[in-house]
Design a protein around this motif. Structure first.
Motif, PDB file in Angstrom:
ATOM      1  N   ALA A 325       8.673  81.566 114.184  1.00 31.92           N
ATOM      2  CA  ALA A 325       8.965  82.191 113.477  1.00 31.92           C
ATOM      3  C   ALA A 325       8.591  83.684 113.070  1.00 31.92           C
ATOM      4  O   ALA A 325       7.862  83.438 112.701  1.00 31.92           O
ATOM      5  N   TYR A 326       9.372  84.544 112.602  1.00 27.82           N
ATOM      6  CA  TYR A 326       9.461  85.428 111.596  1.00 27.82           C
ATOM      7  C   TYR A 326       8.805  84.959 110.051  1.00 27.82           C
ATOM      8  O   TYR A 326       9.005  84.962 109.082  1.00 27.82           O
ATOM      9  N   HIS A 327       7.747  86.104 109.583  1.00 28.94           N
ATOM     10  CA  HIS A 327       7.176  86.501 108.299  1.00 28.94           C
ATOM     11  C   HIS A 327       7.448  87.640 107.946  1.00 28.94           C
ATOM     12  O   HIS A 327       6.123  88.773 109.206  1.00 28.94           O
ATOM     13  N   GLU A 328       7.975  89.034 106.782  1.00 29.46           N
ATOM     14  CA  GLU A 328       7.393  89.848 106.799  1.00 29.46           C
ATOM     15  C   GLU A 328       5.626  90.441 106.646  1.00 29.46           C
ATOM     16  O   GLU A 328       5.153  88.692 105.815  1.00 29.46           O
ATOM     17  N   ILE A 329       4.889  91.171 107.265  1.00 28.58           N
ATOM     18  CA  ILE A 329       3.729  91.374 106.895  1.00 28.58           C
ATOM     19  C   ILE A 329       3.893  92.548 105.445  1.00 28.58           C
ATOM     20  O   ILE A 329       3.874  93.231 105.949  1.00 28.58           O
ATOM     21  N   TRP A 330       3.294  92.136 104.706  1.00 25.21           N
ATOM     22  CA  TRP A 330       3.300  93.611 103.876  1.00 25.21           C
ATOM     23  C   TRP A 330       1.419  93.792 103.365  1.00 25.21           C
ATOM     24  O   TRP A 330       1.351  92.880 103.125  1.00 25.21           O
ATOM     25  N   PRO A 331       1.856  95.446 103.388  1.00 23.00           N
ATOM     26  CA  PRO A 331      -0.145  95.328 102.924  1.00 23.00           C
ATOM     27  C   PRO A 331       0.128  95.167 101.475  1.00 23.00           C
ATOM     28  O   PRO A 331       1.231  95.789 100.751  1.00 23.00           O
ATOM     29  N   VAL A 332      -1.468  94.229 100.620  1.00 22.96           N
ATOM     30  CA  VAL A 332      -1.655  94.757  98.926  1.00 22.96           C
ATOM     31  C   VAL A 332      -1.579  95.434  98.557  1.00 22.96           C
ATOM     32  O   VAL A 332      -0.436  96.300  97.587  1.00 22.96           O
ATOM     33  N   VAL A 372      -3.593  91.745 102.970  1.00 18.57           N
ATOM     34  CA  VAL A 372      -1.663  91.618 103.599  1.00 18.57           C
ATOM     35  C   VAL A 372      -1.501  90.364 102.706  1.00 18.57           C
ATOM     36  O   VAL A 372      -1.555  89.223 102.811  1.00 18.57           O
ATOM     37  N   ALA A 373      -0.385  90.640 103.321  1.00 20.72           N
ATOM     38  CA  ALA A 373       0.924  89.223 102.560  1.00 20.72           C
ATOM     39  C   ALA A 373       1.706  88.813 103.841  1.00 20.72           C
ATOM     40  O   ALA A 373       2.522  90.171 104.116  1.00 20.72           O
ATOM     41  N   PHE A 374       1.512  87.463 103.980  1.00 15.96           N
ATOM     42  CA  PHE A 374       2.692  86.823 105.030  1.00 15.96           C
ATOM     43  C   PHE A 374       3.869  87.032 103.836  1.00 15.96           C
ATOM     44  O   PHE A 374       3.271  85.198 102.966  1.00 15.96           O
ATOM     45  N   MET A 375       5.065  86.822 103.692  1.00 15.10           N
ATOM     46  CA  MET A 375       6.296  87.027 102.715  1.00 15.10           C
ATOM     47  C   MET A 375       6.914  85.724 103.632  1.00 15.10           C
ATOM     48  O   MET A 375       7.144  84.668 104.634  1.00 15.10           O
ATOM     49  N   THR A 376       8.154  85.296 101.798  1.00 14.62           N
ATOM     50  CA  THR A 376       8.660  84.828 102.341  1.00 14.62           C
ATOM     51  C   THR A 376       7.789  82.496 103.151  1.00 14.62           C
ATOM     52  O   THR A 376       8.751  81.744 103.620  1.00 14.62           O
ATOM     53  N   ALA A 377       6.449  82.291 102.478  1.00 11.61           N
ATOM     54  CA  ALA A 377       5.728  81.093 102.731  1.00 11.61           C
ATOM     55  C   ALA A 377       5.894  80.338 101.936  1.00 11.61           C
ATOM     56  O   ALA A 377       4.949  79.821 101.793  1.00 11.61           O
ATOM     57  N   GLY A 378       6.971  80.071 101.314  1.00  9.07           N
ATOM     58  CA  GLY A 378       6.931  79.203 100.475  1.00  9.07           C
ATOM     59  C   GLY A 378       7.168  77.796 100.985  1.00  9.07           C
ATOM     60  O   GLY A 378       6.738  76.769 100.630  1.00  9.07           O
ATOM     61  N   ALA A 379       7.557  77.915 101.869  1.00 13.80           N
ATOM     62  CA  ALA A 379       8.288  76.470 102.460  1.00 13.80           C
ATOM     63  C   ALA A 379       7.506  76.389 104.057  1.00 13.80           C
ATOM     64  O   ALA A 379       7.745  77.056 104.913  1.00 13.80           O
ATOM     65  N   TYR A 380       7.545  74.505 104.007  1.00 13.65           N
ATOM     66  CA  TYR A 380       6.488  74.641 105.429  1.00 13.65           C
ATOM     67  C   TYR A 380       5.834  75.144 105.626  1.00 13.65           C
ATOM     68  O   TYR A 380       5.421  75.448 106.711  1.00 13.65           O
ATOM     69  N   GLY A 381       4.846  75.964 104.897  1.00 11.02           N
ATOM     70  CA  GLY A 381       3.991  76.974 104.587  1.00 11.02           C
ATOM     71  C   GLY A 381       2.366  76.200 104.480  1.00 11.02           C
ATOM     72  O   GLY A 381       1.700  75.583 105.483  1.00 11.02           O
ATOM     73  N   ALA A 382       2.195  75.184 103.602  1.00 13.23           N
ATOM     74  CA  ALA A 382       0.936  74.881 102.727  1.00 13.23           C
ATOM     75  C   ALA A 382       1.165  73.273 103.482  1.00 13.23           C
ATOM     76  O   ALA A 382       0.081  72.292 103.513  1.00 13.23           O
ATOM     77  N   SER A 383       2.786  72.933 103.046  1.00 11.54           N
ATOM     78  CA  SER A 383       2.410  71.421 103.724  1.00 11.54           C
ATOM     79  C   SER A 383       2.132  70.910 105.368  1.00 11.54           C
ATOM     80  O   SER A 383       2.615  69.895 105.470  1.00 11.54           O
TER      81      SER A 383
END
Length: 427
Positions: A325-332, A372-383
């Motif tokens: 899977a691809y996640h955008e990575i944004w510096p804080v 840094v932040a891995f974006m679009t991680a609200g689904a199937y991340g912590a779960s």
């Protein structure tokens, strides 16, 4: 849209600076935006109501089962789609009424079905003949008739990856299209089941409408056939699976285009059907509403590449290792215009080469201790997180406006070790 943006040189979740969360909660940590969750749910629910009239939305909590998320959606009127007794119990703990809970899943046990029937949930989605028999037996022993539908496998699979395609005949889910007529007739005369209709779910992360339309058209025809045979068909559960963008620009606005196209198709395909429609979105609601905040531990340059080691790992976010899977990575810290970029292999601390988030990703130059932040991680991340390598379960935070709350504290080492029990012969 999501509510993550740079303000005064730092990435914020709504009105909260992510540097503040990192300092007070630590990293890695999941951060969820309440405003984003609410917006996506309202957008989807309104579109479905406009398209179908009699429409029920059951959030698929396998995407993210955080109590704060569930409570937020429950306050908006959402039902919950569950796939285990634990999920049913958690939905109840979040204040979701039993009559708004659907129980899906291909392998429900007798204990799980008993709990669901005793609880009085809205609907069980039956996925095999043996499950039909077991549900009738359990409900009869309790003096009840459980309302249920048959999940049908339409042999139309779709999804963003082979592991999240569920509607093909090669997949384990649902009863076959050829068998559903016979099973429906059987169920109509069983003492512990009140069969109410049909369900379908063909996969996840689907961004094209054609596959949905093909599956739904088959289901509408099946409803007509069953009604023609004199059967009662009051419900058609169309599942979830509508996809989201993962390659989002920093000016991203999650507009209504795809949702509206989907709703138009649903309204057109089901026009005149006169059944209640059910929908089970998960990723669509929470995916873009969350990020994983992590800190750079080390830089490890090699002759041919540059490794960037962060304190998040595949046990915290397994999607890249499991699904590529691809996640955008944004510096804080907001990069200055024209800042130099370096191609990084972003990796975690786990002792596996598979603990890699991305390879050769061009990012602004980073240094030790940067966030840094891995974006679009609200689904199937912590779960899907775990304690692999005896790492502590990741913390979770919800943001609302200028405030935030820790909704799952980081596990302590005492809690981690305390889940084990020594054999008696060591006493």
């Amino acid at each position: 849209m999501h509510h993550f943006a740079y303000r005064d040189g730092s990435l914020h979740a709504e009105g909260v600076d992510l540097r503040r969360i990192a300092a007070e909660v630590g990293t890695p940590v999941y951060v969820y935006s309440t405003a984003t969750i609410e917006r996506h749910y309202k957008l989807f629910a309104a579109a479905m109501k406009k398209a179908a009239g009699k429409a029920h939305v059951f959030y698929a909590m396998k995407a993210n089962g955080n109590l704060g998320v569930l409570k937020t959606l429950g306050a908006l009127g959402a039902g919950i789609d569950t796939v285990s007794e634990g999920e049913v119990r958690k939905a109840l703990a979040a204040g979701i009424p039993p009559e708004k809970i659907v129980f899906s899943g291909v392998g429900k046990s007798e204990q799980e079905l008993r709990f669901a029937v005793e609880t009085g949930i809205y609907q069980v989605n039956i996925e095999s003949e043996s499950e039909l028999d077991l549900l009738s037996k359990v409900a009869s022993s309790l003096g009840k008739r459980q309302e249920a539908v048959f999940r049908v496998n339409p042999d139309i699979g779709a999804g963003g990856h082979a592991k999240i395609t569920t509607g093909s005949s090669e997949n384990k889910f649902g009863v076959s299209f050829e068998e559903v007529g016979r099973l429906y007739s059987r169920a109509a005369n069983m003492p512990g089941v009140r069969i109410m209709g049909l369900a379908v779910h063909i996969g996840s992360q689907i961004r094209e409408i054609d596959a949905f339309e093909a599956a739904y058209s088959k289901m509408v025809a099946l409803v007509g056939d069953l009604k023609g045979e004199g059967h009662r068909v009051d419900r058609l559960d169309l599942g979830g699976g509508l996809g989201i963008p993962y390659d989002i620009p920093k000016t991203f606005d999650y507009g209504p285009g795809l949702i509206e196209a989907y709703a138009e198709m649903v309204g057109r395909v089901t026009k005149g059907l006169d059944v209640e429609l059910g929908f089970e979105p998960g990723r669509l609601i929470v995916g873009n509403a969350g990020l994983l905040l992590t800190r750079v531990l080390h830089l490890n340059p090699r002759p041919t590449k540059q490794f960037l080691v962060v304190d998040a790992a595949m046990n915290d976010l397994v999607r890249p290792a499991m699904y590529e899977a691809y996640h955008e990575i944004w510096p804080v810290a907001e990069p200055a215009i024209g800042s130099p970029e370096i191609a990084y292999d972003v990796v975690g601390p786990i002792c596996e080469s598979g603990d890699t988030f991305t390879t050769g990703r061009a990012l602004p130059q980073l240094k030790q201790n940067d966030l840094v932040a891995f974006m679009t991680a609200g689904a199937y991340g912590a779960s899907m997180s775990s304690t692999y390598n005896q790492r502590l379960l990741v913390a979770e935070v919800m943001v609302k406006g200028d405030d935030y709350a820790v909704t799952r504290p980081r596990q302590s080492y005492e809690e981690l070790i305390g889940t084990d029990r020594l054999p008696g012969w060591f006493a």
